[in-house]
Design a protein around this motif. Structure first.
Motif, short mmCIF file in Angstrom:
data_model
loop_
_atom_site.label_atom_id
_atom_site.label_comp_id
_atom_site.label_asym_id
_atom_site.label_seq_id
_atom_site.Cartn_x
_atom_site.Cartn_y
_atom_site.Cartn_z
N VAL A 39 30.27 0.63 110.09
CA VAL A 39 30.54 -0.25 111.23
C VAL A 39 31.00 -1.63 110.76
CG1 VAL A 39 29.06 1.02 112.81
CG2 VAL A 39 28.12 -0.90 111.57
N HIS A 40 30.49 -2.09 109.63
CA HIS A 40 30.96 -3.37 109.09
C HIS A 40 32.44 -3.27 108.73
CE1 HIS A 40 31.76 -6.46 106.04
NE2 HIS A 40 30.95 -7.20 106.79
N ALA A 41 32.84 -2.17 108.10
CA ALA A 41 34.24 -2.00 107.72
C ALA A 41 35.14 -1.96 108.95
CB ALA A 41 34.41 -0.71 106.90
N GLN A 42 34.70 -1.25 109.99
CA GLN A 42 35.48 -1.19 111.23
C GLN A 42 35.61 -2.59 111.84
OE1 GLN A 42 33.68 1.05 114.41
NE2 GLN A 42 35.34 0.64 115.82
N ALA A 43 34.52 -3.32 111.90
CA ALA A 43 34.54 -4.67 112.49
C ALA A 43 35.41 -5.60 111.65
CB ALA A 43 33.12 -5.22 112.60
N PHE A 44 35.34 -5.50 110.33
CA PHE A 44 36.15 -6.37 109.48
C PHE A 44 37.64 -6.10 109.68
CE2 PHE A 44 38.38 -7.40 105.53
CZ PHE A 44 38.09 -8.75 105.46
N ARG A 45 38.00 -4.82 109.80
CA ARG A 45 39.41 -4.51 110.02
C ARG A 45 39.91 -5.10 111.34
NH1 ARG A 45 37.70 -0.04 107.70
NH2 ARG A 45 37.29 1.05 109.65
N VAL A 56 28.74 -8.52 114.13
CA VAL A 56 29.03 -7.39 115.01
C VAL A 56 28.25 -6.16 114.56
CG1 VAL A 56 30.83 -5.73 115.67
CG2 VAL A 56 31.27 -8.18 115.82
N ALA A 57 28.22 -5.90 113.26
CA ALA A 57 27.48 -4.74 112.75
C ALA A 57 26.00 -4.86 113.11
CB ALA A 57 27.67 -4.61 111.24
N LYS A 77 27.90 12.02 119.98
CA LYS A 77 27.53 11.80 118.59
C LYS A 77 27.13 10.34 118.42
CE LYS A 77 29.48 14.08 115.43
NZ LYS A 77 30.28 14.68 114.40
N VAL A 78 26.16 10.10 117.57
CA VAL A 78 25.70 8.73 117.33
C VAL A 78 26.86 7.88 116.82
CG1 VAL A 78 24.16 7.29 115.93
CG2 VAL A 78 23.31 9.44 116.92
N THR A 79 27.64 8.42 115.89
CA THR A 79 28.75 7.64 115.32
C THR A 79 29.81 7.34 116.37
OG1 THR A 79 29.72 9.71 114.51
CG2 THR A 79 28.48 8.37 112.92
N THR A 80 30.10 8.29 117.25
CA THR A 80 31.09 8.04 118.31
C THR A 80 30.62 6.90 119.20
OG1 THR A 80 31.74 10.37 118.28
CG2 THR A 80 32.34 9.10 120.23
N TRP A 81 29.37 6.96 119.61
CA TRP A 81 28.80 5.90 120.45
C TRP A 81 28.86 4.56 119.73
CZ3 TRP A 81 24.82 2.43 120.04
CH2 TRP A 81 24.39 1.80 121.21
N LEU A 82 28.47 4.56 118.45
CA LEU A 82 28.42 3.33 117.69
C LEU A 82 29.81 2.75 117.45
CD1 LEU A 82 26.29 1.51 116.43
CD2 LEU A 82 26.50 2.82 114.31
#
Length: 196
Positions: A39-45, A56-57, A77-82
């Motif tokens: 989630v940190h990588a997604q937010a950083f991008r 954000v993470a 899925k937990v990841t989809t929600w997150l």
């Protein structure tokens, strides 16, 4: 009985979340170690700022911990929600930024030999324009494009993470890329792409 942390690598996210909801601290540690880097990588991008991405993470994980007792396994899925929570948090932050603002942390001190100030500003402008164009995409397109082209995930991996078919992933990424190209085309000259 809590399971040792080493044994939890094979346990799925929903099971770990359910264990956390029942008070299993080891499950929380395992789920945190598994999800926070993603989630940190997604937010950083999306944001282009490491400190904001950390905020954000942290907020996304706090929301996950709050909903843990009500989580119904099998619905999503937990990841989809997150990923959706992270995308929404980032979108909110980007909308609150002044137009054309560049995060202070993203401007590095030039070192010799270094790109010129103009080249750095051009790169920052391009990065900002891309982030803004990504924010304008529909959520599922944005997530699919980011996972495919920024994380390097394969279409089957994206399909699993978003809980959709591989064909749907292909369609989402194709539409997303076309929309990005259209959005960026009007800015080509301003971003210095006319000579490339």
């Amino acid at each position: 009985m809590t399971m040792p942390l080493d044994d939890q690598n094979t346990v799925d996210d929903a099971a770990l979340l359910a264990r956390y909801a029942r008070g299993d601290a080891a499950a929380a540690r395992a789920l945190t170690a598994r999800l926070v880097p993603r989630v940190h990588a997604q937010a950083f991008r999306m944001l282009g700022d490491s400190a904001e991405a950390e905020d954000v993470a942290q907020e996304a994980m706090m929301r996950l911990w709050r909903i843990a007792p009500e989580w119904r396994s099998g619905e999503a899925k937990v990841t989809t929600w997150l990923y959706r929570v992270v995308a929404n948090l980032c979108t909110d932050r980007l909308r609150k930024r002044p137009r054309g603002a560049v995060a202070i942390g993203s401007i590095a001190e030039p070192m010799d030999p270094a790109p010129s100030v103009e080249a750095k500003m051009q790169a920052d402008a391009r990065s900002h324009a891309l982030r803004q164009a990504l924010v304008a995409l529909p959520e599922r397109q944005r997530l699919a494009v980011m996972m495919r082209h920024f994380e390097g995930a394969t279409n089957p991996e994206i399909a699993v993470r978003l809980d959709i078919s591989t064909e749907a992933v292909e369609s989402l990424t194709a539409r997303g890329k076309r929309a990005l190209a259209t959005a960026m085309k009007g800015q080509a000259a301003a971003l210095g792409y006319e000579d490339e």
